[in-house]
Enzyme design. Structure first.
Site, mmCIF file in Angstrom:
data_model
loop_
_atom_site.group_PDB
_atom_site.id
_atom_site.type_symbol
_atom_site.label_atom_id
_atom_site.label_comp_id
_atom_site.label_asym_id
_atom_site.label_seq_id
_atom_site.Cartn_x
_atom_site.Cartn_y
_atom_site.Cartn_z
ATOM 1 N N HIS A 84 0.840 -1.206 0.000
ATOM 2 C CA HIS A 84 0.000 0.000 0.000
ATOM 3 C C HIS A 84 0.870 1.250 0.000
ATOM 4 C CE1 HIS A 84 -3.246 2.707 1.006
ATOM 5 N NE2 HIS A 84 -4.095 1.724 0.851
ATOM 6 N N GLY A 165 4.351 22.100 10.551
ATOM 7 C CA GLY A 165 5.588 21.370 10.829
ATOM 8 C C GLY A 165 6.696 21.686 9.845
ATOM 9 N N HIS A 170 9.984 13.776 8.905
ATOM 10 C CA HIS A 170 10.495 13.192 10.146
ATOM 11 C C HIS A 170 11.353 11.995 9.725
ATOM 12 C CE1 HIS A 170 10.490 10.729 13.787
ATOM 13 N NE2 HIS A 170 10.137 11.807 14.466
ATOM 14 N N PRO A 171 12.561 11.840 10.304
ATOM 15 C CA PRO A 171 13.476 10.799 9.807
ATOM 16 C C PRO A 171 12.849 9.403 9.715
ATOM 17 C CG PRO A 171 14.532 12.124 11.522
ATOM 18 C CD PRO A 171 13.135 12.612 11.412
ATOM 19 N N ALA A 173 9.356 8.723 10.828
ATOM 20 C CA ALA A 173 7.895 8.706 10.758
ATOM 21 C C ALA A 173 7.345 9.447 9.539
ATOM 22 C CB ALA A 173 7.291 9.309 12.037
ATOM 23 N N GLY A 174 8.210 10.011 8.689
ATOM 24 C CA GLY A 174 7.763 10.622 7.439
ATOM 25 C C GLY A 174 6.868 11.830 7.624
#
Lengths: 303, 303
Positions: A84, A165, A170-171, A173-174
């Site tokens: 997905h 943001g 995020h390294p 968590a994307g």
């Protein structure tokens, strides 16, 4: 007494293989008073889980933030694989108005949650659907194109600064896509033929992307075990494109090929209002009001 | 968690002119915890009031007995006049299963209430409809024939000993008819013609009394202000004679006269299940379950 407001929230999380992570996220939702976890299911090949919860705005917000706390700590997109498409550890968070609450309130909630997610977890957030503030970033598919792997490059191109943001993933968590939308109805119509070309032509006739109804997504499939074909649909706004109009259009298109509708099926949940509007249409009921439904009257009257 | 059982009760009281008596009865209902008084309305020419309340069995029983206490003290049938036929001060007490409760439970409640009414107030009670234990005493109209004025003579004839209480009328409060039945739907269909004979022929075709559907009562009327006619109906069991079947039958009969259905109307309340069955029929939905309705799912799931 007005009924208690009910918002549905259906976060999609990029973890479908490690039961201990999935159960910890479910436990975090259950621990929030005022939130009901209605359902959750995981798909290992998609490596993804879908949680369905309901409640008023404040408890729903608390439950979503509790999910982020678990998911950001446990999920690393750099090593995540699955069929997905996904952008982040918590990939998509839609809020859906169900009862005693407006779409505007769900949009406001989506923005509040997005702001908190960005500030507490450093996860960038794109707003989508009704919460979108940018016409090019309304559709989930457009926002998610390129996936996590392409996200760093995408975020620094023109038009892809996130709504909340940092302008970098995020390294581990994307990024997340958070928004508000109407309840979806997964609705299929089965035809008394084995001709897949007919199901595909009908799907093309009724879906938005090829000239059909604004709030219909559709495709044609074969049901191999039954030797028949199916027009499989998502109705994305049952108020503006109601079930009966879609049914009648499919029926009429099928007639042109000498084919009949065998039956239809609702997959999963359907809002009561979508069924009521159907009865109202076919019975030509004039001046009908939802508070004429006995159960609604019982629930809304308090002495 | 199962939803709280809901029984509807619609006592008909032989007082529609003295507000102080009507308000005292309403206050007696409101004073019972666990009972909701949904509606009450009075008709001076009928000299009759109808109260609609809902709750679980025990509080509903308490509210009905509290009504009797007020009504038996305040209403004297020997001096009561009005257009509507009646046997007693509290004339009819039907219990209707709405949610999480069976017809059998409503029959048991009707018998409990009847026994208490007879023993506490000395008012004889006939059971009717689903609670009836005598095929000749199922229909309200048969039981009420002769009214209060003929009651003393009727009660001593063969087959008319009451189900509970003395075989003679209460001097001032007469007798009561207590029972259980399905929710009624008051349903009208308007035709695009001014020919009353057509409305009457259609009414005769579809109603039980002249060969039509088992659970339909119907008559034809003229709507003078609109210059059209109406087939006015009571659907007395929407599960066994559903709305869509009646609508389609009226439509087909009207066609025979070159007449179309303009619109239909639901007067008052309709159970959600009656509308859902209509949507299921017209959309040909296979394998539909009530817990697919989002609102039902939300209400039945409790963490």
């Amino acid at each position: 007494m007005l009924p208690m407001p009910i918002i549905e929230c259906i976060p999609n999380v990029s973890e479908g293989r490690r039961p201990e992570v999935i159960e910890a996220i479910a436990a975090a939702i259950r621990a929030v008073p005022g939130v009901r976890l209605l359902d959750y299911s995981s798909d290992a090949s998609h490596n993804r889980s879908v949680f369905t919860m309901a409640g008023d705005a404040a408890p729903i917000q608390a439950a979503v933030l509790a999910m982020y706390e678990r998911a950001v700590a446990a999920i690393d997109l750099r090593t995540h694989t699955g069929e997905h498409p996904r952008l982040g550890a918590i990939d998509v968070v839609p809020f859906v108005p169900i009862e005693g609450v407006t779409m505007e309130a769900c949009v406001a909630l989506a923005k509040d949650v997005a702001r908190e997610v960005a500030s507490r977890f450093g996860v960038p957030v794109y707003l989508y659907e009704e919460a979108s503030m940018n016409p090019a970033r309304k559709n989930l598919e457009d926002i998610r194109r390129g996936e996590f792997e392409g996200l760093g490059a995408k975020m620094v191109t023109a038009g892809w600064t996130p709504d909340f943001g940092p302008a970098a993933p995020h390294p581990s968590a994307g990024a997340s896509v958070v928004g508000a939308r109407m309840a979806l109805i997964a609705y299929n119509i089965n035809l008394n033929t084995d001709r897949l070309d007919i199901a595909r032509k009908i799907a093309a006739a009724i879906r938005h992307s090829s000239g059909g109804f604004r709030y219909v997504k559709a495709a044609g499939f074969t049901l191999d075990d039954r030797g028949i074909v199916q027009v499989s649909m998502n109705l994305t706004n049952y108020e503006k494109t109601p079930m009966y109009r879609v049914f009648e259009a499919v029926k009429r298109e099928a007639e042109r090929y000498g084919v009949q509708i065998l039956e239809s099926e609702i997959v999963g949940l359907v809002p009561a209002a979508a069924l009521n509007a159907t009865a109202e249409f076919y019975l030509r009921i004039a001046g009908f009001k939802a508070d004429q439904i006995l159960e609604n009257k019982l629930r809304s009257t308090m002495e």
